[in-house]
Scaffold this active site. Sequence first.
Site, PDB file in Angstrom:
ATOM      1  N   GLY B  70       0.796  -1.221   0.000  1.00 30.47           N
ATOM      2  CA  GLY B  70       0.000   0.000   0.000  1.00 30.47           C
ATOM      3  C   GLY B  70       0.829   1.271   0.000  1.00 30.47           C
ATOM      4  N   SER B  71       1.908   1.293   0.776  1.00 27.58           N
ATOM      5  CA  SER B  71       2.718   2.515   0.868  1.00 27.58           C
ATOM      6  C   SER B  71       3.321   2.862  -0.483  1.00 27.58           C
ATOM      7  CB  SER B  71       3.840   2.339   1.899  1.00 27.58           C
ATOM      8  OG  SER B  71       3.287   2.220   3.190  1.00 27.58           O
ATOM      9  N   ASN B 151      -7.593   3.760   9.023  1.00 24.82           N
ATOM     10  CA  ASN B 151      -6.949   2.583   9.590  1.00 24.82           C
ATOM     11  C   ASN B 151      -7.064   2.495  11.101  1.00 24.82           C
ATOM     12  OD1 ASN B 151      -5.217   4.895   8.991  1.00 24.82           O
ATOM     13  ND2 ASN B 151      -3.646   3.767  10.112  1.00 24.82           N
ATOM     14  N   GLN B 179      -7.412  -0.285   3.850  1.00 24.74           N
ATOM     15  CA  GLN B 179      -8.257  -0.907   4.887  1.00 24.74           C
ATOM     16  C   GLN B 179      -9.593  -1.392   4.328  1.00 24.74           C
ATOM     17  OE1 GLN B 179      -7.530  -1.571   8.114  1.00 24.74           O
ATOM     18  NE2 GLN B 179      -5.473  -0.732   7.916  1.00 24.74           N
ATOM     19  N   SER B 199      -3.422  -3.304  -0.449  1.00 18.30           N
ATOM     20  CA  SER B 199      -2.341  -4.110   0.090  1.00 18.30           C
ATOM     21  C   SER B 199      -2.874  -5.490   0.462  1.00 18.30           C
ATOM     22  CB  SER B 199      -1.788  -3.409   1.334  1.00 18.30           C
ATOM     23  OG  SER B 199      -0.818  -4.214   1.940  1.00 18.30           O
ATOM     24  N   HIS B 201      -1.876  -7.980   2.442  1.00 18.79           N
ATOM     25  CA  HIS B 201      -1.871  -8.588   3.780  1.00 18.79           C
ATOM     26  C   HIS B 201      -2.975  -8.077   4.695  1.00 18.79           C
ATOM     27  CE1 HIS B 201       0.031  -5.419   6.358  1.00 18.79           C
ATOM     28  NE2 HIS B 201       0.397  -4.966   5.179  1.00 18.79           N
ATOM     29  N   THR B 237      11.889  -8.389 -11.910  1.00 19.44           N
ATOM     30  CA  THR B 237      11.267  -9.709 -12.052  1.00 19.44           C
ATOM     31  C   THR B 237      10.100  -9.859 -11.077  1.00 19.44           C
ATOM     32  OG1 THR B 237      13.338 -10.651 -12.790  1.00 19.44           O
ATOM     33  CG2 THR B 237      11.729 -12.194 -11.878  1.00 19.44           C
ATOM     34  N   CYS B 324       3.305   6.576  23.304  1.00 22.30           N
ATOM     35  CA  CYS B 324       4.296   5.555  23.597  1.00 22.30           C
ATOM     36  C   CYS B 324       4.304   4.445  22.569  1.00 22.30           C
ATOM     37  CB  CYS B 324       4.055   4.972  24.982  1.00 22.30           C
ATOM     38  SG  CYS B 324       4.655   6.079  26.242  1.00 22.30           S
TER      39      CYS B 324
END
Lengths: 144, 393
Positions: B70-71, B151, B179, B199, B201, B237, B324
């Site tokens: 996706g990126s 997301n 998403q 994407s 995955h 490839t 965090c």
Amino acid sequence: MEYSEKVMEHFARPHNVGKIEDADGVGEVGNAKCGDIMKMYIKVDDGIITDVKFNTYGCASAIATSSMATDMIKGKPVSEALKLTNQAVVEALDGLPAVKIHCSVLAEEAIKAAVKDYYDKNGIEYDPALFKEDSCHYEHHHAQ
Amino acid sequence: MQVYADNAATTKLSKTALDAMMPYLTDIYGNASSLYRIGQEAHHGVQAAREKIAKALNAQTSEIYFTSGGSEADNWAIKGVAELMAKKGKKHIITSSFEHHAVLHTVKRLEEQGFEITYLPVYENGIVHVQDVRDAIREDTALVTIMYANNEIGTIQPIPEIGAVCHEKGVLFHTDAVQAAGHVPLDVKAQNIDLLSMSAHKFHGPKGIGALYCKQGVRLPNLIEGGAQERGRRAGTESVYAMVGMAAALEESCAHMEENAAKMRKLRDRLIDGLLKIEASHLNGDRQNRLPGNVNVSFEGVEGESLLLYLDMKGVSASSGSACTSGSLDPSHVLLAIGLPHEIAHGSLRLSLCESNTEEEVDYIIACVPEIIERLRSMSPLWERIQKERGNQ
């Protein structure tokens, strides 16, 4: 980012959690905006820290450093507690991720704030240079 | 009990995808550009995969470009259109304030290169207003890029309506559908989409593979120079097994989309209701217009990383938008964009379900969270302060 086993032990079962209602000194550092606040309570008898408790709002390393730092000053003379550095806490925890070093700085500052409060309440003279002005812990954050 | 509830981060590879991939990881190892038989077998694998993906989007096969994910698709679409349009003197891009960083950091880079960026607000419910898009479009607007579904908070944007406005004004429209793909129905024609990123995955396909849909007639500059792969625009490839796995996973997700979504919505709503019973908790993002599997709740007085690590100890994998966990100074830009104060954003918990999660698992999460919140609040000076302030009111 990965925590050491020591950090996870102290996070999973932190020592010295709680408050001391008749504490001789209380210190609070950090702020909600940054995501961590530490509040430490000390009981002092004849210059010795006989009991210490903490309350912490923050991430796993904030809780683990509070737990370790309080362990490290319990039963020690106040003068020795003042010498506790954040590096010593980090070492005792077998290291902290770079982005979490500021938590150990907060723990050091919280202890100092509690001792200063004890000094102030009891009219004990001290060198103000021992207690730096509240350094916003934003400075201690490290970008990844 | 082990509960994986972080499907917005990534999903488990499906058996169907794995089975489809295996021959290309073993016997069919030929280079898809080679003319002998195992090369041609690989080539057919690539072509069939491209056809399946095109079909899922109602696009032409020639409009699908495989990427690493996706990126890469987002980067290519935005930088590519920017380069094309800059030649026509158009150097203005419209996006939203809560895009994925693959979009936000890309437009930031363009801003440094002289583009002007408009960041549309997403309001308290996390949804872009179509009228804001209309108002923001100018003579020199090169591109509008708005994500299909967020997301973190799962809110679904009014994509067909935004696309219609863009087309009315003659502006290209890109959507980051990472998403959304495999979870909500996509149709690039009916939904007025010119470019779309996805994407594998995120819908039980393999990691390291994605695709960019780019409407015929939009001549995107080449991303990688070299051989003739991807019609010469992205040389190298082909990772045939990954392409085949992506196509198989997407086909499977689309075939079961309605039943999966119905099941997930039921689990999602049960989880939201269960978590909102906790004192001082808030649902982040619109309750109706959200992905079938997305739950995002903030708990006052607790910090998200501690919450998710205690949850991990109970076997539950989740995520949080606290500073965090983001590894930066600030909590998630998405939560700040919907107007949450820092201290409430720090206490967010995202649980993202998939169709294989069960009611039992949801009930287990509902049972685990309150005791963890209670434990964290009992040692939180912030919670103590909140309680005092409430008491004084």
